[in-house]
Scaffold this motif. Structure first.
Motif, PDB file in Angstrom:
ATOM      1  N   LEU A  15       0.015 -11.737  16.819  1.00 41.07           N
ATOM      2  CA  LEU A  15      -0.592 -11.286  15.657  1.00 41.07           C
ATOM      3  C   LEU A  15      -2.030 -10.840  15.675  1.00 41.07           C
ATOM      4  CD1 LEU A  15       1.430 -13.670  13.409  1.00 41.07           C
ATOM      5  CD2 LEU A  15       2.188 -11.130  13.973  1.00 41.07           C
ATOM      6  N   VAL A  16      -2.412  -9.700  15.836  1.00 47.47           N
ATOM      7  CA  VAL A  16      -3.815  -9.468  15.782  1.00 47.47           C
ATOM      8  C   VAL A  16      -4.295  -8.406  14.518  1.00 47.47           C
ATOM      9  CG1 VAL A  16      -5.355  -8.048  17.179  1.00 47.47           C
ATOM     10  CG2 VAL A  16      -3.649  -9.460  18.467  1.00 47.47           C
ATOM     11  N   ALA A  17      -5.233  -8.815  13.681  1.00 48.38           N
ATOM     12  CA  ALA A  17      -5.905  -8.230  12.863  1.00 48.38           C
ATOM     13  C   ALA A  17      -6.548  -6.838  13.325  1.00 48.38           C
ATOM     14  CB  ALA A  17      -6.664  -9.067  11.994  1.00 48.38           C
ATOM     15  N   GLY A  18      -6.314  -5.744  12.456  1.00 48.19           N
ATOM     16  CA  GLY A  18      -6.949  -4.516  12.861  1.00 48.19           C
ATOM     17  C   GLY A  18      -7.065  -3.712  11.795  1.00 48.19           C
ATOM     18  N   ASP A  19      -7.301  -2.312  12.177  1.00 49.65           N
ATOM     19  CA  ASP A  19      -7.340  -1.266  10.820  1.00 49.65           C
ATOM     20  C   ASP A  19      -5.700  -0.499  10.837  1.00 49.65           C
ATOM     21  OD1 ASP A  19      -9.855  -1.406  10.284  1.00 49.65           O
ATOM     22  OD2 ASP A  19     -10.654  -0.402  11.875  1.00 49.65           O
ATOM     23  N   ALA A  20      -5.505  -0.225   9.816  1.00 45.91           N
ATOM     24  CA  ALA A  20      -4.414   0.627   9.592  1.00 45.91           C
ATOM     25  C   ALA A  20      -4.603   1.666   8.558  1.00 45.91           C
ATOM     26  CB  ALA A  20      -3.065  -0.335   9.040  1.00 45.91           C
ATOM     27  N   PRO A  21      -3.741   2.764   8.723  1.00 42.55           N
ATOM     28  CA  PRO A  21      -4.107   3.871   7.459  1.00 42.55           C
ATOM     29  C   PRO A  21      -3.717   3.386   6.246  1.00 42.55           C
ATOM     30  CG  PRO A  21      -2.689   4.753   9.458  1.00 42.55           C
ATOM     31  CD  PRO A  21      -2.851   3.123   9.665  1.00 42.55           C
ATOM     32  N   ASP A  22      -4.515   3.945   5.165  1.00 37.79           N
ATOM     33  CA  ASP A  22      -4.136   3.398   3.962  1.00 37.79           C
ATOM     34  C   ASP A  22      -2.906   4.287   3.320  1.00 37.79           C
ATOM     35  OD1 ASP A  22      -6.191   1.885   2.822  1.00 37.79           O
ATOM     36  OD2 ASP A  22      -7.885   3.445   2.920  1.00 37.79           O
ATOM     37  N   PRO A  23      -2.032   3.384   2.742  1.00 40.02           N
ATOM     38  CA  PRO A  23      -0.808   4.050   2.427  1.00 40.02           C
ATOM     39  C   PRO A  23      -0.959   4.959   1.154  1.00 40.02           C
ATOM     40  CG  PRO A  23      -0.705   1.748   1.837  1.00 40.02           C
ATOM     41  CD  PRO A  23      -2.046   2.073   2.546  1.00 40.02           C
ATOM     42  N   VAL A  24      -0.226   5.950   0.991  1.00 36.78           N
ATOM     43  CA  VAL A  24      -0.340   6.850  -0.259  1.00 36.78           C
ATOM     44  C   VAL A  24       0.973   6.850  -1.022  1.00 36.78           C
ATOM     45  CG1 VAL A  24      -0.729   9.242  -1.065  1.00 36.78           C
ATOM     46  CG2 VAL A  24      -2.333   8.277   0.959  1.00 36.78           C
ATOM     47  N   PRO A  25       1.044   6.597  -2.180  1.00 38.52           N
ATOM     48  CA  PRO A  25       2.387   6.462  -3.019  1.00 38.52           C
ATOM     49  C   PRO A  25       2.985   7.896  -2.960  1.00 38.52           C
ATOM     50  CG  PRO A  25       0.744   6.393  -4.565  1.00 38.52           C
ATOM     51  CD  PRO A  25       0.023   6.320  -3.212  1.00 38.52           C
TER      52      PRO A  25
END
Length: 312
Positions: A15-25
């Motif tokens: 389990l590694v923390a990192g960046d991810a795209p911001d979700p859009v509703p």
């Protein structure tokens, strides 16, 4: 946004923390700024490549969050923006700063209930309420609750007591049995000890969240007319009880606890009971989002009590 990624199966360190795209509703959805994500034991099994569910990698794990709605999609009531809510995410995506879910999947947190407590109640309270409802406990009956120091087990103890049962809480190790006793069980037994079943005695209901040998032993404690509710496998395997064995003992085995509508009602009931002070979750451990691996390691070591939360 920050998130925790699972890109390969293995130990907690994957389990590694990192960046991810911001979700859009999209239409019919809401965007939640996550404050807390819950962790369940089954998620540690899934991360290791086992458990009852199969997932596609890479993924952001987690299935339960609480936070504040910041944005709503087309067709959603604008009045939801700013509301404190809890929700399931559909099996993934919860270990993150933001999540998108269907607007009709959220539960508004009742006034007077802290958001972290609501997250702790979300899945465990729903499950515990469903179990005790299905058990149809009669006042004076004896019940055994496996993993009674855990999130679900601790709530089952409270609900079974409220239904008038004499509760035997079974847990692993003296610290956990003391916790179970302090949380209201009439008797606490350590199922790491070989004579735990003899200490527990005969019962009318078994809440089996462990499975394996412990679940099989618990089945043997049931009186004729008893009920066994099989809902978890923290041991790694389900309890194997055949219909023939159950019928020969005069025992009913229950594995199904309601459809989507019933489960939503159980969630609402649990949140209301918690807001009224009649159902109290125990949050035993908290970890920041970036330390999700540490949270999994502690859970996997069986060193936790109550609920484990990620603070986002």
């Amino acid at each position: 946004m920050r998130a925790v990624w699972l890109k390969e199966f293995g130990g907690p360190e994957v389990l590694v923390a990192g960046d991810a795209p911001d979700p859009v509703p999209a239409a019919g959805q809401v965007l939640i700024e996550v404050a807390y994500a819950n962790i369940t034991f089954v998620e540690t099994q899934v991360r290791a490549g086992g458990g009852p569910f199969r997932v596609e990698l890479p993924m952001i794990p987690g299935n339960g969050v609480g936070g504040v709605i910041s944005t709503v999609g087309e067709g959603v009531d604008r009045g939801l923006a700013g509301k404190r809510v809890v929700t399931s995410t559909g099996g993934s995506g919860a270990y993150a700063q933001r999540v998108v879910v269907a607007a009709d999947a959220v539960f508004e947190v009742p006034d007077g209930l802290a958001l972290d407590a609501a997250v702790a109640i979300l899945a465990d309270g729903r499950t515990a309420t469903a179990l005790v409802t299905a058990a149809r406990i009669k006042p004076g009956e004896r019940v055994v609750v496996e993993a009674a120091a855990g999130g679900v087990g601790g709530l089952v103890v409270q609900l079974a007591k409220a239904a008038g049962a004499e509760v035997v809480g079974a847990a692993g190790g003296p610290a956990k049995t003391e916790h179970v006793r302090a949380r209201g069980a009439d008797l606490a037994v350590d199922y790491r000890e070989p004579d735990w079943a003899a200490k527990a005695g005969e019962v009318d209901v078994v809440f089996d969240g462990v499975g394996g040998e412990i679940g099989t032993t618990s089945f043997g404690l049931l009186r004729p007319g008893g009920r066994m509710l099989i809902f978890g496998l923290s041991s790694g395997v389900w309890t194997e009880v055949s219909e023939e064995d159950a019928a020969a003992r005069g025992v009913t085995v229950i594995r199904q606890f309601g459809g989507p509508a019933e489960m939503r009602a159980f969630t609402e009931s649990a949140l209301a009971e918690a807001a009224a002070g009649r159902l109290e979750p125990v949050i035993g451990q908290r970890f920041p989002l970036d330390r999700a691996a540490d949270a999994h390691a502690v859970m996997q070591s069986r060193g936790t009590v109550g609920k484990t939360l990620l603070e986002v």
